[in-house]
Design a protein around this motif. Structure first.
Motif, PDB file in Angstrom:
ATOM      1  N   ILE A  93      40.944 -20.964  -9.224  1.00 30.58           N
ATOM      2  CA  ILE A  93      40.784 -20.791 -10.663  1.00 30.58           C
ATOM      3  C   ILE A  93      41.947 -19.939 -11.151  1.00 30.58           C
ATOM      4  CG2 ILE A  93      39.337 -19.889 -12.517  1.00 30.58           C
ATOM      5  CD1 ILE A  93      36.928 -20.454 -10.706  1.00 30.58           C
ATOM      6  N   ASP A  94      42.796 -20.562 -11.937  1.00 30.25           N
ATOM      7  CA  ASP A  94      44.007 -19.932 -12.441  1.00 30.25           C
ATOM      8  C   ASP A  94      43.819 -19.620 -13.921  1.00 30.25           C
ATOM      9  OD1 ASP A  94      46.542 -18.950 -12.458  1.00 30.25           O
ATOM     10  OD2 ASP A  94      47.536 -20.816 -11.885  1.00 30.25           O
ATOM     11  N   SER A  95      44.838 -19.059 -14.545  1.00 31.17           N
ATOM     12  CA  SER A  95      44.796 -18.771 -15.978  1.00 31.17           C
ATOM     13  C   SER A  95      45.800 -19.646 -16.698  1.00 31.17           C
ATOM     14  CB  SER A  95      45.121 -17.298 -16.243  1.00 31.17           C
ATOM     15  OG  SER A  95      44.139 -16.459 -15.685  1.00 31.17           O
ATOM     16  N   GLY A  96      45.359 -20.265 -17.805  1.00 29.75           N
ATOM     17  CA  GLY A  96      46.256 -21.041 -18.643  1.00 29.75           C
ATOM     18  C   GLY A  96      47.109 -20.136 -19.514  1.00 29.75           C
ATOM     19  N   ILE A  97      47.972 -20.736 -20.323  1.00 27.37           N
ATOM     20  CA  ILE A  97      48.923 -19.940 -21.099  1.00 27.37           C
ATOM     21  C   ILE A  97      48.247 -19.116 -22.189  1.00 27.37           C
ATOM     22  CG2 ILE A  97      50.856 -21.467 -20.601  1.00 27.37           C
ATOM     23  CD1 ILE A  97      50.534 -22.679 -23.356  1.00 27.37           C
ATOM     24  N   PHE A  98      47.032 -19.476 -22.588  1.00 31.09           N
ATOM     25  CA  PHE A  98      46.291 -18.665 -23.546  1.00 31.09           C
ATOM     26  C   PHE A  98      45.201 -17.846 -22.856  1.00 31.09           C
ATOM     27  CE2 PHE A  98      47.813 -22.180 -26.337  1.00 31.09           C
ATOM     28  CZ  PHE A  98      48.638 -21.406 -27.133  1.00 31.09           C
ATOM     29  N   GLY A  99      45.283 -17.735 -21.532  1.00 34.03           N
ATOM     30  CA  GLY A  99      44.321 -16.945 -20.790  1.00 34.03           C
ATOM     31  C   GLY A  99      43.069 -17.696 -20.401  1.00 34.03           C
ATOM     32  N   GLN A 100      42.969 -18.977 -20.742  1.00 28.80           N
ATOM     33  CA  GLN A 100      41.764 -19.749 -20.424  1.00 28.80           C
ATOM     34  C   GLN A 100      41.714 -20.058 -18.926  1.00 28.80           C
ATOM     35  OE1 GLN A 100      44.484 -20.993 -21.782  1.00 28.80           O
ATOM     36  NE2 GLN A 100      44.735 -23.196 -21.442  1.00 28.80           N
ATOM     37  N   PRO A 101      40.512 -20.090 -18.329  1.00 28.74           N
ATOM     38  CA  PRO A 101      40.420 -20.413 -16.901  1.00 28.74           C
ATOM     39  C   PRO A 101      40.716 -21.884 -16.652  1.00 28.74           C
ATOM     40  CG  PRO A 101      38.230 -20.224 -17.856  1.00 28.74           C
ATOM     41  CD  PRO A 101      39.206 -19.812 -18.929  1.00 28.74           C
ATOM     42  N   VAL A 102      41.452 -22.162 -15.585  1.00 25.16           N
ATOM     43  CA  VAL A 102      41.833 -23.526 -15.229  1.00 25.16           C
ATOM     44  C   VAL A 102      41.472 -23.758 -13.769  1.00 25.16           C
ATOM     45  CG1 VAL A 102      43.721 -25.184 -15.036  1.00 25.16           C
ATOM     46  CG2 VAL A 102      43.740 -23.472 -16.880  1.00 25.16           C
ATOM     47  N   LEU A 103      40.684 -24.800 -13.500  1.00 20.92           N
ATOM     48  CA  LEU A 103      40.307 -25.165 -12.131  1.00 20.92           C
ATOM     49  C   LEU A 103      41.414 -26.007 -11.507  1.00 20.92           C
ATOM     50  CD1 LEU A 103      36.554 -26.120 -12.579  1.00 20.92           C
ATOM     51  CD2 LEU A 103      37.408 -24.478 -10.919  1.00 20.92           C
ATOM     52  N   ARG A 104      41.817 -25.628 -10.301  1.00 17.00           N
ATOM     53  CA  ARG A 104      42.853 -26.375  -9.597  1.00 17.00           C
ATOM     54  C   ARG A 104      42.412 -26.623  -8.148  1.00 17.00           C
ATOM     55  NH1 ARG A 104      47.089 -25.965 -13.097  1.00 17.00           N
ATOM     56  NH2 ARG A 104      47.414 -23.999 -14.194  1.00 17.00           N
ATOM     57  N   ASP A 105      42.976 -27.676  -7.555  1.00 16.03           N
ATOM     58  CA  ASP A 105      42.836 -27.949  -6.116  1.00 16.03           C
ATOM     59  C   ASP A 105      41.406 -28.285  -5.693  1.00 16.03           C
ATOM     60  OD1 ASP A 105      45.106 -25.242  -5.451  1.00 16.03           O
ATOM     61  OD2 ASP A 105      45.540 -27.314  -5.928  1.00 16.03           O
ATOM     62  N   GLN A 177      30.047 -16.409 -31.685  1.00 16.32           N
ATOM     63  CA  GLN A 177      30.247 -17.777 -32.182  1.00 16.32           C
ATOM     64  C   GLN A 177      31.736 -18.085 -32.332  1.00 16.32           C
ATOM     65  OE1 GLN A 177      27.791 -17.610 -35.695  1.00 16.32           O
ATOM     66  NE2 GLN A 177      25.950 -18.247 -34.589  1.00 16.32           N
ATOM     67  N   LYS A 178      32.484 -17.147 -32.877  1.00 11.12           N
ATOM     68  CA  LYS A 178      33.920 -17.344 -33.041  1.00 11.12           C
ATOM     69  C   LYS A 178      34.626 -17.390 -31.683  1.00 11.12           C
ATOM     70  CE  LYS A 178      33.730 -14.957 -37.485  1.00 11.12           C
ATOM     71  NZ  LYS A 178      34.229 -15.962 -38.435  1.00 11.12           N
ATOM     72  N   GLU A 179      34.242 -16.490 -30.786  1.00  8.03           N
ATOM     73  CA  GLU A 179      34.831 -16.486 -29.445  1.00  8.03           C
ATOM     74  C   GLU A 179      34.555 -17.805 -28.722  1.00  8.03           C
ATOM     75  OE1 GLU A 179      36.714 -14.513 -27.624  1.00  8.03           O
ATOM     76  OE2 GLU A 179      36.297 -12.394 -28.011  1.00  8.03           O
ATOM     77  N   SER A 180      33.340 -18.307 -28.844  1.00  4.63           N
ATOM     78  CA  SER A 180      32.990 -19.522 -28.102  1.00  4.63           C
ATOM     79  C   SER A 180      33.775 -20.724 -28.593  1.00  4.63           C
ATOM     80  CB  SER A 180      31.479 -19.791 -28.179  1.00  4.63           C
ATOM     81  OG  SER A 180      31.083 -20.142 -29.490  1.00  4.63           O
ATOM     82  N   VAL A 181      33.948 -20.863 -29.905  1.00  5.56           N
ATOM     83  CA  VAL A 181      34.709 -22.019 -30.394  1.00  5.56           C
ATOM     84  C   VAL A 181      36.197 -21.845 -30.086  1.00  5.56           C
ATOM     85  CG1 VAL A 181      35.212 -21.274 -32.776  1.00  5.56           C
ATOM     86  CG2 VAL A 181      34.810 -23.699 -32.278  1.00  5.56           C
ATOM     87  N   GLY A 182      36.682 -20.605 -30.063  1.00  5.37           N
ATOM     88  CA  GLY A 182      38.055 -20.377 -29.640  1.00  5.37           C
ATOM     89  C   GLY A 182      38.273 -20.822 -28.204  1.00  5.37           C
ATOM     90  N   LYS A 183      37.285 -20.574 -27.351  1.00  2.00           N
ATOM     91  CA  LYS A 183      37.388 -21.007 -25.954  1.00  2.00           C
ATOM     92  C   LYS A 183      37.276 -22.528 -25.847  1.00  2.00           C
ATOM     93  CE  LYS A 183      35.719 -16.709 -23.921  1.00  2.00           C
ATOM     94  NZ  LYS A 183      34.705 -16.060 -23.049  1.00  2.00           N
ATOM     95  N   ALA A 184      36.448 -23.140 -26.680  1.00  2.00           N
ATOM     96  CA  ALA A 184      36.313 -24.599 -26.644  1.00  2.00           C
ATOM     97  C   ALA A 184      37.619 -25.292 -27.009  1.00  2.00           C
ATOM     98  CB  ALA A 184      35.195 -25.051 -27.579  1.00  2.00           C
ATOM     99  N   THR A 185      38.413 -24.669 -27.878  1.00  2.00           N
ATOM    100  CA  THR A 185      39.691 -25.251 -28.285  1.00  2.00           C
ATOM    101  C   THR A 185      40.845 -24.833 -27.374  1.00  2.00           C
ATOM    102  OG1 THR A 185      40.123 -23.402 -29.785  1.00  2.00           O
ATOM    103  CG2 THR A 185      38.988 -25.315 -30.701  1.00  2.00           C
ATOM    104  N   ASN A 186      40.549 -23.974 -26.397  1.00  3.53           N
ATOM    105  CA  ASN A 186      41.554 -23.486 -25.438  1.00  3.53           C
ATOM    106  C   ASN A 186      42.559 -22.503 -26.031  1.00  3.53           C
ATOM    107  OD1 ASN A 186      40.680 -24.581 -23.049  1.00  3.53           O
ATOM    108  ND2 ASN A 186      42.064 -26.331 -23.086  1.00  3.53           N
ATOM    109  N   ILE A 187      42.355 -22.061 -27.264  1.00  8.28           N
ATOM    110  CA  ILE A 187      43.316 -21.123 -27.854  1.00  8.28           C
ATOM    111  C   ILE A 187      42.753 -19.721 -27.990  1.00  8.28           C
ATOM    112  CG2 ILE A 187      44.513 -22.961 -29.113  1.00  8.28           C
ATOM    113  CD1 ILE A 187      43.115 -21.944 -31.669  1.00  8.28           C
ATOM    114  N   GLY A 188      41.462 -19.555 -27.710  1.00  9.14           N
ATOM    115  CA  GLY A 188      40.865 -18.242 -27.894  1.00  9.14           C
ATOM    116  C   GLY A 188      40.956 -17.813 -29.346  1.00  9.14           C
TER     117      GLY A 188
END
Length: 259
Positions: A93-105, A177-188
């Motif tokens: 589990i890595d971090s994307g460019i906006f800090g979002q978690p990214v599953l790899r491998d 609510q705002k945090e959750s939709v920010g995470k859904a869009t991958n931009i936080g």
């Protein structure tokens, strides 16, 4: 050998139907407590990818090690709940460019949203094409003034809809609510706060809030509160959930101590 689990961890499957297709996902909860560093190190050796172990070893504080490790343990348990077998150490589990978690491998593509606060972690693992976002916050009195300042007017606009929520709980509900939709869009929350303005705030059933957004109209959100926490879950607005957030949390109530 299956890796060691923790008490207070639970997962539950659900689906989102969208334009005739059903998309499966897994919701996970984990109650957190202070674990000795020796126990954390044991779990790390059984759960973390070698790249994660390198990051884990460099963390200076036990509290940060715990947060880093337990978030990944919960996420990888949810991946296993999606039907993936094998060693969790093969998943990174890595971090994307906006800090979002990214599953790899993992050998199978998944999308991950993850949130943690003092005492509770929540995660959702889903098909990579189906965006979800989750945020959990512990109620803290002295954060309310700063939250109100950051809520872009929604606190006043929807004050009449807050029902029996206290001012403190209402502020945390809107924030998650705002945090959750920010995470859904991958931009936080990297855009102006008005981007995440609420357009609809209602109670379809007691104990569950439904919200929609003025600008991010593709998404809706469900929110539940306990005495200690607020949890918000953003999902595609035109999709139909077969299980709602309050039902998913009910599965976790005994194991996780959600209430």
């Amino acid at each position: 050998m299956r890796p060691a689990q923790l008490d207070g961890l639970t997962t539950a499957r659900f689906t989102l139907s969208f334009r005739g297709d059903e998309h499966g996902a897994v919701f996970g909860c984990l109650s957190t407590s202070d674990l000795p560093e020796e126990r954390l190190d044991q779990l790390a050796g059984r759960w973390l990818h070698h790249t994660e172990l390198e990051r884990y070893a460099k963390l200076p504080l036990v509290r940060r090690k715990s947060s880093f490790l337990l978030g990944r343990l919960l996420a990888k348990t949810a991946v296993r709940g999606s039907g993936v077998e094998g060693d969790p150490r093969d998943i990174a589990i890595d971090s994307g460019i906006f800090g979002q978690p990214v599953l790899r491998d993992s050998g199978t593509a998944f999308r991950l949203t993850l949130s943690h606060t003092d005492g509770l972690l929540c995660a959702v693992v889903s098909d990579p094409g189906v965006p979800f976002g989750i945020d959990v916050e512990r109620f803290v009195d002295d954060r309310v003034p700063s939250l109100r300042q950051a809520l872009s007017g929604d606190f006043d606009r929807f004050a009449a809809s807050r029902g029996l929520l206290s001012e403190e709980h209402f502020a945390f509900v809107l924030w998650t609510q705002k945090e959750s939709v920010g995470k859904a869009t991958n931009i936080g929350l990297t855009s102006p706060m008005s981007t995440y303005d609420i357009s609809r705030f209602e109670w379809p059933v007691p104990g569950r809030i439904h919200a929609e957004f003025s600008n991010l109209t593709q998404f809706a959100c469900e929110t539940c509160c306990s005495e200690r926490f607020a949890v918000s879950f953003a999902y595609p607005r035109l999709g139909a959930l077969n299980r709602h957030l309050d039902e998913l949390l009910a599965d976790a109530e005994e194991a996780v101590g959600w209430a």
